[in-house]
Design a protein around this motif. Structure first.
Motif, PDB file in Angstrom:
ATOM      1  N   LYS A   1       0.829  -1.203   0.000  1.00 33.44           N
ATOM      2  CA  LYS A   1       0.000   0.000   0.000  1.00 33.44           C
ATOM      3  C   LYS A   1       0.865   1.257   0.000  1.00 33.44           C
ATOM      4  O   LYS A   1       0.523   2.264  -0.608  1.00 33.44           O
ATOM      5  CB  LYS A   1      -0.949  -0.004   1.208  1.00 33.44           C
ATOM      6  N   ILE A   2       1.998   1.201   0.711  1.00 39.23           N
ATOM      7  CA  ILE A   2       2.994   2.274   0.663  1.00 39.23           C
ATOM      8  C   ILE A   2       4.164   1.760  -0.162  1.00 39.23           C
ATOM      9  O   ILE A   2       4.812   0.770   0.201  1.00 39.23           O
ATOM     10  CB  ILE A   2       3.454   2.687   2.069  1.00 39.23           C
ATOM     11  N   SER A   3       4.448   2.390  -1.264  1.00 40.75           N
ATOM     12  CA  SER A   3       5.404   1.857  -2.227  1.00 40.75           C
ATOM     13  C   SER A   3       6.845   1.972  -1.740  1.00 40.75           C
ATOM     14  O   SER A   3       7.304   3.067  -1.414  1.00 40.75           O
ATOM     15  CB  SER A   3       5.284   2.597  -3.553  1.00 40.75           C
ATOM     16  N   PRO A   4       7.595   0.849  -1.754  1.00 43.04           N
ATOM     17  CA  PRO A   4       9.041   0.947  -1.524  1.00 43.04           C
ATOM     18  C   PRO A   4       9.793   1.342  -2.793  1.00 43.04           C
ATOM     19  O   PRO A   4      10.984   1.602  -2.733  1.00 43.04           O
ATOM     20  CB  PRO A   4       9.418  -0.475  -1.094  1.00 43.04           C
ATOM     21  N   ALA A   5       9.090   1.389  -3.941  1.00 41.16           N
ATOM     22  CA  ALA A   5       9.699   1.597  -5.268  1.00 41.16           C
ATOM     23  C   ALA A   5      10.593   0.413  -5.609  1.00 41.16           C
ATOM     24  O   ALA A   5      11.821   0.493  -5.605  1.00 41.16           O
ATOM     25  CB  ALA A   5      10.453   2.915  -5.365  1.00 41.16           C
ATOM     26  N   VAL A   6       9.944  -0.706  -5.906  1.00 37.74           N
ATOM     27  CA  VAL A   6      10.639  -1.968  -6.135  1.00 37.74           C
ATOM     28  C   VAL A   6      11.523  -1.885  -7.379  1.00 37.74           C
ATOM     29  O   VAL A   6      11.260  -1.134  -8.318  1.00 37.74           O
ATOM     30  CB  VAL A   6       9.629  -3.118  -6.273  1.00 37.74           C
ATOM     31  N   SER A   7      12.595  -2.699  -7.371  1.00 41.02           N
ATOM     32  CA  SER A   7      13.514  -2.724  -8.516  1.00 41.02           C
ATOM     33  C   SER A   7      13.906  -4.177  -8.782  1.00 41.02           C
ATOM     34  O   SER A   7      13.055  -5.060  -8.763  1.00 41.02           O
ATOM     35  CB  SER A   7      14.714  -1.814  -8.267  1.00 41.02           C
ATOM     36  N   GLY A   8      15.203  -4.450  -9.028  1.00 37.19           N
ATOM     37  CA  GLY A   8      15.631  -5.787  -9.392  1.00 37.19           C
ATOM     38  C   GLY A   8      15.197  -6.850  -8.393  1.00 37.19           C
ATOM     39  O   GLY A   8      14.993  -6.577  -7.213  1.00 37.19           O
ATOM     40  N   MET A   9      15.070  -8.086  -8.889  1.00 41.83           N
ATOM     41  CA  MET A   9      14.459  -9.151  -8.083  1.00 41.83           C
ATOM     42  C   MET A   9      15.162 -10.468  -8.367  1.00 41.83           C
ATOM     43  O   MET A   9      15.484 -10.783  -9.515  1.00 41.83           O
ATOM     44  CB  MET A   9      12.978  -9.244  -8.443  1.00 41.83           C
ATOM     45  N   ALA A  10      15.409 -11.261  -7.316  1.00 41.44           N
ATOM     46  CA  ALA A  10      16.083 -12.544  -7.489  1.00 41.44           C
ATOM     47  C   ALA A  10      15.583 -13.545  -6.448  1.00 41.44           C
ATOM     48  O   ALA A  10      15.486 -13.222  -5.260  1.00 41.44           O
ATOM     49  CB  ALA A  10      17.597 -12.381  -7.365  1.00 41.44           C
ATOM     50  N   PHE A  11      15.276 -14.762  -6.901  1.00 41.34           N
ATOM     51  CA  PHE A  11      15.000 -15.873  -5.999  1.00 41.34           C
ATOM     52  C   PHE A  11      16.321 -16.485  -5.551  1.00 41.34           C
ATOM     53  O   PHE A  11      17.252 -16.637  -6.347  1.00 41.34           O
ATOM     54  CB  PHE A  11      14.177 -16.948  -6.707  1.00 41.34           C
ATOM     55  N   TYR A  12      16.383 -16.853  -4.277  1.00 38.76           N
ATOM     56  CA  TYR A  12      17.595 -17.484  -3.774  1.00 38.76           C
ATOM     57  C   TYR A  12      17.408 -18.997  -3.797  1.00 38.76           C
ATOM     58  O   TYR A  12      16.561 -19.553  -3.097  1.00 38.76           O
ATOM     59  CB  TYR A  12      17.933 -17.027  -2.353  1.00 38.76           C
ATOM     60  N   HIS A  13      18.211 -19.685  -4.600  1.00 35.53           N
ATOM     61  CA  HIS A  13      18.090 -21.127  -4.718  1.00 35.53           C
ATOM     62  C   HIS A  13      19.436 -21.829  -4.571  1.00 35.53           C
ATOM     63  O   HIS A  13      19.561 -23.009  -4.896  1.00 35.53           O
ATOM     64  CB  HIS A  13      17.454 -21.493  -6.068  1.00 35.53           C
TER      65      HIS A  13
ATOM     66  N   GLU B   1      21.403   3.857   0.333  1.00 40.23           N
ATOM     67  CA  GLU B   1      21.469   4.139  -1.098  1.00 40.23           C
ATOM     68  C   GLU B   1      20.347   3.398  -1.830  1.00 40.23           C
ATOM     69  O   GLU B   1      19.876   2.343  -1.391  1.00 40.23           O
ATOM     70  CB  GLU B   1      22.827   3.733  -1.676  1.00 40.23           C
ATOM     71  N   ARG B   2      19.936   3.972  -2.955  1.00 43.04           N
ATOM     72  CA  ARG B   2      18.917   3.350  -3.791  1.00 43.04           C
ATOM     73  C   ARG B   2      19.445   2.019  -4.346  1.00 43.04           C
ATOM     74  O   ARG B   2      20.535   1.963  -4.894  1.00 43.04           O
ATOM     75  CB  ARG B   2      18.554   4.269  -4.965  1.00 43.04           C
ATOM     76  N   ILE B   3      18.654   0.968  -4.200  1.00 47.20           N
ATOM     77  CA  ILE B   3      19.057  -0.344  -4.696  1.00 47.20           C
ATOM     78  C   ILE B   3      18.399  -0.577  -6.050  1.00 47.20           C
ATOM     79  O   ILE B   3      17.176  -0.597  -6.169  1.00 47.20           O
ATOM     80  CB  ILE B   3      18.674  -1.462  -3.718  1.00 47.20           C
ATOM     81  N   ARG B   4      19.230  -0.753  -7.079  1.00 46.09           N
ATOM     82  CA  ARG B   4      18.706  -0.908  -8.436  1.00 46.09           C
ATOM     83  C   ARG B   4      18.593  -2.361  -8.863  1.00 46.09           C
ATOM     84  O   ARG B   4      17.638  -2.750  -9.539  1.00 46.09           O
ATOM     85  CB  ARG B   4      19.611  -0.151  -9.424  1.00 46.09           C
ATOM     86  N   ASP B   5      19.585  -3.189  -8.530  1.00 47.35           N
ATOM     87  CA  ASP B   5      19.541  -4.572  -8.996  1.00 47.35           C
ATOM     88  C   ASP B   5      20.078  -5.491  -7.920  1.00 47.35           C
ATOM     89  O   ASP B   5      20.907  -5.098  -7.090  1.00 47.35           O
ATOM     90  CB  ASP B   5      20.366  -4.731 -10.283  1.00 47.35           C
ATOM     91  N   VAL B   6      19.586  -6.736  -7.933  1.00 50.71           N
ATOM     92  CA  VAL B   6      20.076  -7.772  -7.032  1.00 50.71           C
ATOM     93  C   VAL B   6      20.099  -9.081  -7.805  1.00 50.71           C
ATOM     94  O   VAL B   6      19.151  -9.412  -8.520  1.00 50.71           O
ATOM     95  CB  VAL B   6      19.205  -7.879  -5.758  1.00 50.71           C
ATOM     96  N   ARG B   7      21.212  -9.808  -7.682  1.00 53.06           N
ATOM     97  CA  ARG B   7      21.380 -11.097  -8.358  1.00 53.06           C
ATOM     98  C   ARG B   7      22.059 -12.074  -7.401  1.00 53.06           C
ATOM     99  O   ARG B   7      22.813 -11.666  -6.502  1.00 53.06           O
ATOM    100  CB  ARG B   7      22.257 -10.962  -9.606  1.00 53.06           C
TER     101      ARG B   7
END
Length: 372
Positions: A286-298, A341-347
């Motif tokens: 409901k309150i936006s975190p401003a989502v960015s890059g996304m990764a499943f941990y496997h 800091e703004r997080i843009r990508d996660v892998r």
């Protein structure tokens, strides 16, 4: 009960049931700084380092112990204005044979209107050149003046390429099947349209489209537990979403949204949070975190992270750790709150560590592990 309405109740219950934990401690190693607004990264095989895109149009190689190399030549000219520029980088599934590197980027026409383009080139053996770059996809028509390009890419296990596209801040176009704004598209490894795409051969619809009604997707990843394609996308003021992308489905924007306009007024086209014929998000904020890059941990490196989903946050300036039970988000934990800091990508790296890019003029490449 209609499926779309049932999913809305499920989504609402997930939002309420997912507890938010205090920030967890992690070990953070700064591998590289002085990156000018990095956007994405891709790991090269055989411990040859990784590729990093910078929004101004540079593609750079980083190696442990050697740091950042010179800009790789042969990258296409990009339109680096507003949110536009050089965006995602993905290696072809057969990279070790073909050496194809795929890039998404903003491209403008002579009138200064821009859209997302995608193509590939061959990375030279010395990693210094991207040869014979070929653009195979262009978002049409070009409508952006600097906003909502999307640009995330992902290959499935059959070799099909998915590209998530923003609606260029032209809300209604996300519902127009004759336009490529606000769409997830599916192509072959050569950029052709697969004949079994849901709108292939249908009059008045672009055959590239896989799903529609998206606002501005920023994360795209396949769930290793079931093979489903998940994407996250920015809402307006509130209403950031995670969706599971099914063929031919309408994900609602701007007819259905859990957010409001930045002015505080309702979205003009919106008919409510729940609208018949549209899919509800798997999860929303409901309150936006401003989502960015996304990764499943496997990976097996850190068992305590196994099966979790990690999402960068631009506005909140942290990394969101989501605990999952099937398709249900049961817990949120915030990481990197102290980094600021703004997080843009996660892998997830081949070594099982998380690798994160911060979206700053002095952006960083971070290597992250749990402390316990």
């Amino acid at each position: 009960m209609p499926r779309s309405l049932l999913r809305s109740f499920i989504a609402a219950s997930l939002l309420l049931s997912a507890s938010v934990a205090q920030a967890a401690e992690v070990k953070v190693e700064v591998l590289q700084s002085k990156l000018d607004h990095p956007w994405s990264l891709a790991f090269l095989p055989n411990n040859q380092g990784l590729l990093i895109t910078l929004r101004d149009g540079q593609l750079r190689r980083w190696q442990p112990g050697e740091g950042l190399g010179d800009p790789i030549v042969g990258v296409p000219k990009v339109w680096a204005q507003g949110q536009g520029g050089l965006l995602d980088v993905v290696l072809a599934p057969d990279f070790e044979k073909s050496r194809r590197v795929w890039l998404s980027f903003a491209e403008a026409n002579s009138d200064g209107e821009a859209g997302t383009a995608v193509g590939y080139g061959t990375l030279s053996d010395n990693m210094q050149r991207l040869e014979n770059f070929k653009v195979v996809f262009r978002q049409m028509p070009k409508l952006s003046t600097g906003n909502h390009f999307g640009g995330r890419m992902a290959f499935d296990n059959k070799g099909y390429l998915f590209i998530a596209l923003g609606e260029n801040n032209q809300r209604s176009t996300a519902q127009d099947l004759d336009k490529l704004q606000g769409k997830l598209v599916r192509l072959t490894q050569n950029g052709d349209v697969p004949p079994d795409n849901p709108f292939a051969g249908k009059q008045g619809a672009r055959s590239e489209i896989w799903s529609y009604g998206h606002r501005n997707p920023q994360g795209l990843a396949f769930n290793p537990a079931n093979g489903e394609l998940w994407l996250n996308e920015h809402g307006p003021k509130g209403g950031d979403e995670i969706n599971v992308a099914h063929p031919g489905k309408n994900y609602g924007w701007p007819l259905a949204t859990w957010g409001i306009n930045y002015s505080g007024l309702p979205i003009p086209e919106a008919k409510g949070e729940i609208v018949a014929g549209t899919e509800q998000p798997l999860y929303y904020w409901k309150i936006s975190p401003a989502v960015s890059g996304m990764a499943f941990y496997h990976a097996d490196t850190f068992p305590q992270w196994k099966g979790k989903l990690f999402i960068g946050a631009l506005k909140e300036k942290n990394l969101i750790e989501l605990t999952l039970s099937g398709d249900k988000v049961t817990k949120q934990t915030r990481l990197l709150d102290d980094h600021g800091e703004r997080i843009r990508d996660v892998r997830v790296g081949p070594d099982g560590y998380l690798y994160v890019l911060t979206d700053e003029s002095d952006g960083q490449l971070l290597k992250i592990s749990p402390t316990s």
